[in-house]
Design an enzyme around this catalytic site. Structure first.
Site, PDB file in Angstrom:
ATOM      1  N   THR A  34      28.401  53.794  55.948  1.00  0.00           N
ATOM      2  CA  THR A  34      27.379  53.931  54.911  1.00  0.00           C
ATOM      3  C   THR A  34      27.891  55.089  54.052  1.00  0.00           C
ATOM      4  OG1 THR A  34      26.082  55.478  56.220  1.00  0.00           O
ATOM      5  CG2 THR A  34      25.453  53.160  56.394  1.00  0.00           C
ATOM      6  N   HIS A  35      27.636  55.002  52.754  1.00  0.00           N
ATOM      7  CA  HIS A  35      28.192  55.990  51.807  1.00  0.00           C
ATOM      8  C   HIS A  35      29.712  56.062  51.912  1.00  0.00           C
ATOM      9  CE1 HIS A  35      24.003  57.465  51.605  1.00  0.00           C
ATOM     10  NE2 HIS A  35      24.040  57.300  52.915  1.00  0.00           N
ATOM     11  N   SER A  78      55.699  45.345  43.178  1.00  0.00           N
ATOM     12  CA  SER A  78      55.727  46.256  42.033  1.00  0.00           C
ATOM     13  C   SER A  78      57.099  46.165  41.393  1.00  0.00           C
ATOM     14  CB  SER A  78      55.469  47.676  42.510  1.00  0.00           C
ATOM     15  OG  SER A  78      55.967  48.609  41.565  1.00  0.00           O
ATOM     16  N   LYS A 109      55.947  48.484  47.597  1.00  0.00           N
ATOM     17  CA  LYS A 109      54.567  48.059  47.363  1.00  0.00           C
ATOM     18  C   LYS A 109      54.323  46.593  47.704  1.00  0.00           C
ATOM     19  CE  LYS A 109      51.638  50.092  45.568  1.00  0.00           C
ATOM     20  NZ  LYS A 109      51.464  50.382  44.146  1.00  0.00           N
ATOM     21  N   GLU A 112      41.985  41.909  43.557  1.00  0.00           N
ATOM     22  CA  GLU A 112      41.736  42.725  42.360  1.00  0.00           C
ATOM     23  C   GLU A 112      41.352  41.850  41.173  1.00  0.00           C
ATOM     24  OE1 GLU A 112      44.445  46.618  42.313  1.00  0.00           O
ATOM     25  OE2 GLU A 112      45.571  44.818  42.768  1.00  0.00           O
ATOM     26  N   GLN A 114      25.729  24.632  20.605  1.00  0.00           N
ATOM     27  CA  GLN A 114      27.137  24.279  20.804  1.00  0.00           C
ATOM     28  C   GLN A 114      27.895  25.433  21.473  1.00  0.00           C
ATOM     29  OE1 GLN A 114      29.057  21.745  17.844  1.00  0.00           O
ATOM     30  NE2 GLN A 114      30.471  23.412  17.448  1.00  0.00           N
ATOM     31  N   LYS A 159      28.924  25.878  25.602  1.00  0.00           N
ATOM     32  CA  LYS A 159      29.935  25.190  26.407  1.00  0.00           C
ATOM     33  C   LYS A 159      31.067  26.068  26.900  1.00  0.00           C
ATOM     34  CE  LYS A 159      28.590  21.069  24.258  1.00  0.00           C
ATOM     35  NZ  LYS A 159      27.635  21.902  23.479  1.00  0.00           N
TER      36      LYS A 159
HETATM   37  N1  ARG Z   1      28.452  19.423  19.285  1.00  0.00           N
HETATM   38  C1  ARG Z   1      27.031  19.520  19.357  1.00  0.00           C
HETATM   39  C2  ARG Z   1      26.629  20.467  20.486  1.00  0.00           C
HETATM   40  O1  ARG Z   1      27.472  20.826  21.235  1.00  0.00           O
HETATM   41  C3  ARG Z   1      26.462  18.163  19.642  1.00  0.00           C
HETATM   42  C4  ARG Z   1      25.100  17.984  19.095  1.00  0.00           C
HETATM   43  C5  ARG Z   1      25.133  18.025  17.629  1.00  0.00           C
HETATM   44  N2  ARG Z   1      23.887  17.752  17.080  1.00  0.00           N
HETATM   45  C6  ARG Z   1      23.609  18.006  15.789  1.00  0.00           C
HETATM   46  N3  ARG Z   1      22.437  17.722  15.389  1.00  0.00           N
HETATM   47  N4  ARG Z   1      24.504  18.515  14.985  1.00  0.00           N
HETATM   48  O2  ARG Z   1      25.508  20.875  20.619  1.00  0.00           O
END
Ligand code: ARG
Length: 469
Positions: free
Chosen positions: A161-162, A283, A289, A296, A328, A331
């Protein structure tokens, strides 16, 4: 088709000029959202089949569309598909190619849907598959930890601990603590999956559609547990991404903590454990090393996943209903998280069974820090001394041992008895490391016997919640 008088190929009749080149580059997402192609095609096939069931498409039209989509899938998988930035995203690329291949009937596929419900559907389908993959990697890692915990159930190391030596623990107990963190992570992913697995398709742009669609049948065909109840919410909701990213950030936080401990233990200053050379790097200047670059980097990559969670929370905070193009931006953080977590879990699952503990080094470290001082205090309590007094007595004995440059167990009985008359010759049983860990023999304790029982229970739970194959 574009009109000859400078029309707009993608957006059709309403537009009188082609998009600005920078706008096109700025808005295009196909470079990254093409990753959705498989799920986009699956969703489109289910949509076309439903349109035929409700009489919006003929069976012949449906068959042409489904066959066309299946051929496009093959083209993409073979790397023969020409992705075009001017078609903006994965959805428009695939739809345009469908019409190329099968003619005007391809233009009927988009009846009763919008890219807004389409992209939400694709994302949920992809994430569901990815969660199942991650659960598999988590299970593999947990199985490895349980196996090594059983192997090292009797190996004694210092518990900290610590970051100061506190009490002796068994290595197996420590590894099962890591397992416990990851078991909760698996539970969080499984829980998040329930809310991912709801079908948005049918919401169309935001308000639903005038066609007599049958959403339940699409949900059943695509393996969704149900349909999103509100069309505005269905196209706008990204809670499921945020929930996933938060579960992912916790997984990475746990892997980062494990990494930190491994990095310490791998340092020659500790020397508790070794990793095969294939998991380490050298290294360029210091020939001696052997660096723990994998742990890491896992610790380092935790930062980006935590960042992705912050991105999505911030992305959503000011958005009005319903769909906005901001979405959009969901993603790239999601995809990068999926790749990062999968690689980190996979590497750890490969590596953990090869952790080689140096029992002698672990034991030496446990002896160095007066790890059995609490055991001596507990012994005094059993012999009638109040705990607060026992604490004081043992503190003085430790002070004496520090001055004498030895461990408590190396003091003579006479020496020890100068601190308390309650000390008898049986004191040495509690001052040994083995006695100390074996005495913590209850559920959740570090005793080797408990570690074996806990490992068995953990394995049973792992087998019970293993993803169905
Ligand atoms: N590429 C757009 C997205 O990833 C798809 C939907 C587009 N819809 C629109 N009304 N422009 O959200």
């Amino acid at each position: 088709m574009s009109s000859d008088q400078g029309g707009n190929q993608t957006w059709g009749g309403r537009f009188s000029e082609a998009p600005d080149a920078l706008v096109q580059a700025f808005t295009a997402s196909v470079a990254f959202d093409r990753r959705l192609f498989l799920h986009d095609i699956r969703g489109s096939i289910a949509h076309a089949r439903m349109l035929a069931r409700v009489g919006v498409l003929t069976e012949r039209e449906r068959d042409k569309i489904v066959e066309g989509l299946e051929q496009i899938l093959v083209e993409i998988e073979r790397g023969e598909f020409a992705w075009l930035d001017e078609l903006e995203d994965v959805h428009m690329n695939i739809e345009a190619r469908l019409t190329d291949r099968i003619g005007d009937v391809g233009k009927k596929l988009h009846t009763g849907r919008s890219r807004n419900d389409q992209v939400a559907t694709d994302l949920r389908l992809l994430l569901r598959d990815e969660i199942d993959g991650l659960l598999g990697e988590l299970a593999r890692l947990r199985a490895g930890l349980i196996e090594v915990a059983e192997r090292e159930a009797d190996t004694i190391m210092p518990g900290f601990t610590h970051m100061q030596v506190a009490q002796p623990v068994t290595v197996g107990h420590h590894l099962l603590a890591w397992q416990a963190m990851l078991e909760r992570d698996a539970g969080r992913l499984a829980d998040c999956r329930k809310r991912v697995n709801v079908l948005p398709l049918g919401a169309a742009a935001l308000a639903g559609t005038t066609f007599p669609i049958d959403r339940e049948s699409v949900a059943a065909e695509l393996g969704f547990d149900g349909v999103a109840e509100n069309s505005l919410d269905a196209v706008s909701d990204r809670d499921f991404v945020i929930e996933f990213l938060s579960a992912a950030a916790l997984i990475m936080t746990h892997l980062s903590r494990v990494s930190e401990e491994l990095i310490l233990w791998l340092s020659p200053a500790f020397g508790f454990v070794d990793l095969p050379d294939r998991y380490c790097t050298g290294s360029s200047i210091m020939p001696q090393k052997k660096n723990p670059d994998v742990p890491e980097l896992v610790r380092g990559k935790t930062a980006r996943v935590t960042g992705h969670l912050m991105s999505l929370l911030t992305l959503m905070k000011g958005q009005p209903l319903a769909y906005n193009r901001d979405n959009q931006e969901d993603k790239e953080p999601l995809f990068d998280t999926l790749d990062t977590v999968r690689h980190c879990l996979g590497l750890y699952a490969d590596m953990v069974p090869h952790l080689g503990f140096d029992a002698a080094a672990c034991r030496r470290a446990a002896r160095r820090g007066f790890a059995t001082a609490t055991d001596l205090a507990d012994y005094l309590v059993r012999n009638g001394v109040a705990f607060r007094d026992a604490h004081e007595i043992v503190g003085k004995a430790v002070r004496h041992a520090i001055d004498a440059g030895c461990d408590l167990a190396e003091l003579s009985l006479e020496d020890l008895q100068r601190f308390s008359k309650a000390i008898g010759p049986d004191v040495f049983d509690v001052l040994t490391l083995e006695g100390s860990v074996a005495a913590r023999n209850h559920i959740g304790g570090t005793a080797p016997e408990q570690v074996r029982i806990a490992a068995k229970r953990a394995r049973q739970r792992l087998e019970a919640d293993a993803p169905a194959t």
